[in-house]
Motif scaffolding. Structure first.
Motif, PDB file in Angstrom:
ATOM      1  N   PRO A 179      39.495  11.580  93.593  1.00  0.00           N
ATOM      2  CA  PRO A 179      39.671  12.956  93.121  1.00  0.00           C
ATOM      3  C   PRO A 179      38.879  13.239  91.847  1.00  0.00           C
ATOM      4  N   ILE A 180      38.565  14.502  91.629  1.00  0.00           N
ATOM      5  CA  ILE A 180      37.804  14.901  90.450  1.00  0.00           C
ATOM      6  C   ILE A 180      38.623  14.677  89.187  1.00  0.00           C
ATOM      7  N   GLY A 184      44.382  13.056  84.401  1.00  0.00           N
ATOM      8  CA  GLY A 184      43.724  13.563  83.213  1.00  0.00           C
ATOM      9  C   GLY A 184      42.329  13.027  82.972  1.00  0.00           C
ATOM     10  N   GLN A 185      41.915  12.030  83.741  1.00  0.00           N
ATOM     11  CA  GLN A 185      40.564  11.488  83.613  1.00  0.00           C
ATOM     12  C   GLN A 185      39.643  12.238  84.579  1.00  0.00           C
ATOM     13  N   GLN A 186      38.643  12.913  83.984  1.00  0.00           N
ATOM     14  CA  GLN A 186      37.791  13.805  84.751  1.00  0.00           C
ATOM     15  C   GLN A 186      36.450  13.153  85.098  1.00  0.00           C
ATOM     16  N   VAL A 187      35.946  13.484  86.276  1.00  0.00           N
ATOM     17  CA  VAL A 187      34.566  13.139  86.608  1.00  0.00           C
ATOM     18  C   VAL A 187      33.658  13.980  85.702  1.00  0.00           C
ATOM     19  N   PRO A 188      32.635  13.380  85.080  1.00  0.00           N
ATOM     20  CA  PRO A 188      31.733  14.152  84.220  1.00  0.00           C
ATOM     21  C   PRO A 188      31.165  15.369  84.946  1.00  0.00           C
ATOM     22  N   GLU A 189      31.158  16.501  84.253  1.00  0.00           N
ATOM     23  CA  GLU A 189      30.745  17.764  84.865  1.00  0.00           C
ATOM     24  C   GLU A 189      29.321  17.712  85.409  1.00  0.00           C
ATOM     25  N   LEU A 192      28.839  17.043  88.982  1.00  0.00           N
ATOM     26  CA  LEU A 192      29.303  18.070  89.917  1.00  0.00           C
ATOM     27  C   LEU A 192      28.397  19.293  89.911  1.00  0.00           C
ATOM     28  N   SER A 193      27.375  19.243  89.070  1.00  0.00           N
ATOM     29  CA  SER A 193      26.528  20.418  88.859  1.00  0.00           C
ATOM     30  C   SER A 193      25.540  20.675  89.983  1.00  0.00           C
ATOM     31  N   GLY A 194      25.152  19.631  90.705  1.00  0.00           N
ATOM     32  CA  GLY A 194      24.119  19.781  91.722  1.00  0.00           C
ATOM     33  C   GLY A 194      22.721  19.829  91.144  1.00  0.00           C
TER      34      GLY A 194
END
Length: 242
Positions: A179-180, A184-189, A192-194
């Motif tokens: 999961p993204i 609370g730990q996020q995949v770096p934006e 996800l930018s493409g």
């Protein structure tokens, strides 16, 4: 590409040849793998392959004759022979690439206290997988075989290993999947930018960062590209701020 392992314990490799990527590559005949039990070549009437060390001492020493004859039975003019020993050259990724280019690689596994020194004269190289001692060379032979086979054509996609740690002298960048958001730990934006150029730049920077923090000796003699130098200076500035 074929690998032959000379060993006292061929059954040690049963799971290696019957599991996952290696099993599929063997089934498709993209690689060849065999084990040879050098006990079968002993001329000792009690079927021994070892004897007490000359000059005294603890343990048993592998004799020359069984290993020499086993080697003669499989060696060809295209064979490259490696002895697994803690005294050998440390195994590196570039060596895996070199070995993957050979037609036939022969790996000799020692056991017991050690082997007769004259066995060294039979081989092309001596290799170690680390600064520690195991009960035998089988684990080392399996590690080298796995590292070499995965580089052979058709075993895995080239794109799957071209960014691996050590391929370009750096540790691999961080990897993420769904999961993204995990607790609370996020995949770096940026991932996800493409935006492929930004993703490539981020990955290079994070490879440099991870290498500097975990294996700084890998950067000691590195000739940085202009882009790498800029990114590395950014990393040092970010670390200084913490």
């Amino acid at each position: 590409m074929k690998i032959t392992v000379l060993t006292l314990f061929p059954e040690f490799f049963d799971s290696f040849r019957s599991t996952s990527i290696i099993a599929r590559a063997l089934a498709k005949q993209e690689i060849e793998f065999e084990t040879v039990d050098y006990r079968l070549f002993t001329k000792d009437k009690h079927n021994h392959v070892d004897d007490t060390p000359c000059g005294g001492g603890a343990g048993m020493v592998l004799m020359v004759q069984p290993i020499a004859d086993a080697l003669k039975s499989v060696r060809t003019e295209n064979s490259y022979v490696v002895l697994l020993t803690p005294q050998g050259t440390p195994f590196k990724q570039q060596m895996a690439h070199t070995y993957a280019g050979y037609d036939h690689l022969i790996l000799i596994c020692g056991h017991y206290e050690g082997f007769d020194e004259r066995i060294r004269s039979l081989v092309d190289a001596e290799v170690s997988i680390g600064d520690y001692v195991l009960t035998g060379g089988e684990i080392g032979a399996m590690a080298i075989s796995d590292a070499v086979f995965r580089l052979c054509t058709g075993v895995i996609r080239e794109a799957s290993h071209e960014d691996d740690s050590f391929e370009n002298g750096l540790l691999e960048y961080p990897q993420y999947t769904r999961p993204i958001d995990y607790e609370g730990q996020q995949v770096p934006e940026v991932l996800l930018s493409g935006h492929h150029a930004n993703i490539r730049k981020w990955r290079l920077k994070e490879s440099l960062r991870k290498t500097y923090l975990r294996r700084p000796e890998l950067l000691k003699d590195r000739v940085f590209t202009k882009e790498e130098k800029v990114l590395f200076d950014e990393i040092l500035a970010e670390i200084d701020k913490k």
